[in-house]
Scaffold this active site. Structure first.
Site, PDB file in Angstrom:
ATOM      1  N   TYR A  43      -1.471  -5.607  -6.959  1.00  0.00           N
ATOM      2  CA  TYR A  43      -2.229  -5.417  -8.211  1.00  0.00           C
ATOM      3  C   TYR A  43      -3.729  -5.393  -7.932  1.00  0.00           C
ATOM      4  CZ  TYR A  43       2.188  -6.457 -10.588  1.00  0.00           C
ATOM      5  OH  TYR A  43       3.492  -6.431 -11.024  1.00  0.00           O
ATOM      6  N   ILE A  82       7.806  -4.555 -13.319  1.00  0.00           N
ATOM      7  CA  ILE A  82       7.702  -3.400 -12.419  1.00  0.00           C
ATOM      8  C   ILE A  82       8.474  -3.780 -11.159  1.00  0.00           C
ATOM      9  CG2 ILE A  82       5.409  -4.177 -11.681  1.00  0.00           C
ATOM     10  CD1 ILE A  82       4.704  -1.240 -11.111  1.00  0.00           C
TER      11      ILE A  82
HETATM   12  C1  LIG Z   1       5.335  -5.185  -6.048  1.00  0.00           C
HETATM   13  C2  LIG Z   1       6.135  -3.865  -5.904  1.00  0.00           C
HETATM   14  C3  LIG Z   1       6.435  -3.312  -7.283  1.00  0.00           C
HETATM   15  C4  LIG Z   1       5.294  -2.870  -5.112  1.00  0.00           C
HETATM   16  O1  LIG Z   1       6.047  -1.681  -4.985  1.00  0.00           O
HETATM   17  P1  LIG Z   1       5.961  -0.767  -3.651  1.00  0.00           P
HETATM   18  O2  LIG Z   1       6.689   0.491  -3.934  1.00  0.00           O
HETATM   19  O3  LIG Z   1       6.373  -1.544  -2.485  1.00  0.00           O
HETATM   20  O4  LIG Z   1       4.386  -0.508  -3.634  1.00  0.00           O
HETATM   21  P2  LIG Z   1       3.543   0.506  -2.711  1.00  0.00           P
HETATM   22  O5  LIG Z   1       4.404   1.139  -1.695  1.00  0.00           O
HETATM   23  O6  LIG Z   1       2.758   1.379  -3.612  1.00  0.00           O
HETATM   24  O7  LIG Z   1       2.542  -0.494  -2.036  1.00  0.00           O
HETATM   25  C5  LIG Z   1       3.024  -1.630  -1.318  1.00  0.00           C
HETATM   26  C6  LIG Z   1       2.330  -1.779   0.029  1.00  0.00           C
HETATM   27  O8  LIG Z   1       2.782  -0.788   0.899  1.00  0.00           O
HETATM   28  C7  LIG Z   1       1.681  -0.297   1.657  1.00  0.00           C
HETATM   29  N1  LIG Z   1       1.890   1.106   1.865  1.00  0.00           N
HETATM   30  C8  LIG Z   1       2.181   2.007   0.915  1.00  0.00           C
HETATM   31  N2  LIG Z   1       2.291   3.215   1.479  1.00  0.00           N
HETATM   32  C9  LIG Z   1       2.073   3.061   2.797  1.00  0.00           C
HETATM   33  C10 LIG Z   1       2.063   3.930   3.903  1.00  0.00           C
HETATM   34  N3  LIG Z   1       2.266   5.247   3.760  1.00  0.00           N
HETATM   35  N4  LIG Z   1       1.824   3.413   5.119  1.00  0.00           N
HETATM   36  C11 LIG Z   1       1.594   2.099   5.255  1.00  0.00           C
HETATM   37  N5  LIG Z   1       1.578   1.222   4.258  1.00  0.00           N
HETATM   38  C12 LIG Z   1       1.828   1.693   3.038  1.00  0.00           C
HETATM   39  C13 LIG Z   1       0.474  -0.467   0.813  1.00  0.00           C
HETATM   40  O9  LIG Z   1      -0.645  -0.768   1.622  1.00  0.00           O
HETATM   41  C14 LIG Z   1       0.837  -1.614  -0.085  1.00  0.00           C
HETATM   42  O10 LIG Z   1       0.256  -2.783   0.411  1.00  0.00           O
HETATM   43  P3  LIG Z   1      -0.498  -3.757  -0.609  1.00  0.00           P
HETATM   44  O11 LIG Z   1       0.566  -4.183  -1.616  1.00  0.00           O
HETATM   45  O12 LIG Z   1      -0.988  -4.855   0.226  1.00  0.00           O
HETATM   46  O13 LIG Z   1      -1.552  -2.925  -1.276  1.00  0.00           O
HETATM   47  C15 LIG Z   1       7.447  -4.102  -5.105  1.00  0.00           C
HETATM   48  O14 LIG Z   1       7.127  -4.780  -3.918  1.00  0.00           O
HETATM   49  C16 LIG Z   1       8.517  -4.889  -5.831  1.00  0.00           C
HETATM   50  O15 LIG Z   1       9.293  -4.317  -6.591  1.00  0.00           O
HETATM   51  N6  LIG Z   1       8.618  -6.204  -5.568  1.00  0.00           N
HETATM   52  C17 LIG Z   1       9.681  -7.017  -6.102  1.00  0.00           C
HETATM   53  C18 LIG Z   1       9.544  -7.237  -7.571  1.00  0.00           C
HETATM   54  C19 LIG Z   1       8.199  -7.758  -7.938  1.00  0.00           C
HETATM   55  O16 LIG Z   1       7.645  -8.653  -7.315  1.00  0.00           O
HETATM   56  N7  LIG Z   1       7.654  -7.170  -9.011  1.00  0.00           N
HETATM   57  C20 LIG Z   1       6.401  -7.591  -9.556  1.00  0.00           C
HETATM   58  C21 LIG Z   1       6.682  -8.698 -10.470  1.00  0.00           C
HETATM   59  S1  LIG Z   1       5.215  -9.113 -11.353  1.00  0.00           S
END
Ligand SMILES: CC(C)(COP(=O)(O)OP(=O)(O)OC[C@H]1O[C@@H](n2cnc3c(N)ncnc32)[C@H](O)[C@@H]1OP(=O)(O)O)[C@@H](O)C(=O)NCCC(=O)NCCS
Length: 185
Positions: free
Chosen positions: A142, A96
């Site tokens: 997660y 993901i």
């Molecule tokens: C892990 C990953 C998939 C998460 O995707 P993302 O789109 O950033 O996820 P979200 O926006 O739904 O959530 C991320 C954070 O943003 C914060 N957030 C989301 N919307 C928000 C908003 N409107 N205001 C403030 N904070 C917000 C959430 O609190 C969340 O924090 P948490 O992770 O501590 O719960 C992404 O960081 C990624 O691709 N990372 C690199 C690849 C990776 O590590 N993949 C997983 C391998 S196992």
């Protein structure tokens, strides 16, 4: 931001290669040696490997579109395509990724919820994944979505032996709960 999640097929392999390779390097190059990154990428991100994965009837790839742009992708595995356990009652989130430009805008949340909804609709018992123990952001993400650590395994990134935490979220308990309420009425 609302995304469109679309399943992709073999004809998308070149774009999947570009997207998955780019997102892997952006996410992890600063945490690993160039040699280990290159060794892993040379096996995992090739037309041949990705074509095989796309052709596997138990693996599904999806792109997340934000307007017309690919903002992330997801790989799900069922049955024998799962990288461990091969439990027919389970769904694995193998990959993901959200493009770094679009992270923290709930695109990851929509992708993980898509996978959870799919597994629940298919009456699977649990959904699981492996995540590098140094990937604090992903682990927290997660946990926020109800996954709990239940084990670990070694993962080779090139020559570097890393630890992946195994995390799972049970699904059937809630459905069974609803059934028993219905039955008792
Ligand atoms: C892990 C990953 C998939 C998460 O995707 P993302 O789109 O950033 O996820 P979200 O926006 O739904 O959530 C991320 C954070 O943003 C914060 N957030 C989301 N919307 C928000 C908003 N409107 N205001 C403030 N904070 C917000 C959430 O609190 C969340 O924090 P948490 O992770 O501590 O719960 C992404 O960081 C990624 O691709 N990372 C690199 C690849 C990776 O590590 N993949 C997983 C391998 S196992």
């Amino acid at each position: 931001m609302s995304i469109n999640i679309k399943q992709i097929g073999l004809s998308d392999v070149q774009i999947l290669l570009n997207v998955s390779r780019d997102m892997f390097f952006t996410a992890f190059a600063h945490l690993n040696t160039p040699d280990d990154m290159a060794a892993y990428a040379s096996k995992s991100f090739t037309i041949e490997t990705l074509s095989e994965e796309l052709a596997n009837p138990d693996s599904y790839f999806y792109f997340a579109y934000l307007n017309d742009e690919i903002a992330g992708y997801l790989k799900l595995n069922y049955n024998k395509a799962q990288t461990e356990f091969q439990d027919p009652e389970a769904l694995e989130i193998e990959r993901i990724y959200v493009d770094s430009r679009f992270q923290n805008q709930q695109i990851g949340k929509q992708l993980v919820q898509f996978a959870i909804d799919k597994a629940a609709t298919e009456n699977l018992t649990y959904i699981w994944l492996g995540v590098w123990d140094a990937n604090d952001k992903a682990i927290r993400f997660y946990e926020r979505h109800g996954f709990e650590i239940f084990g670990s395994h070694d993962f080779m990134l090139g020559s570097d032996k890393q630890t992946d935490l195994l995390m799972k979220k049970p699904l059937l308990a809630s459905l069974k709960g609803r059934d028993s309420i219905r039955l008792s009425v």
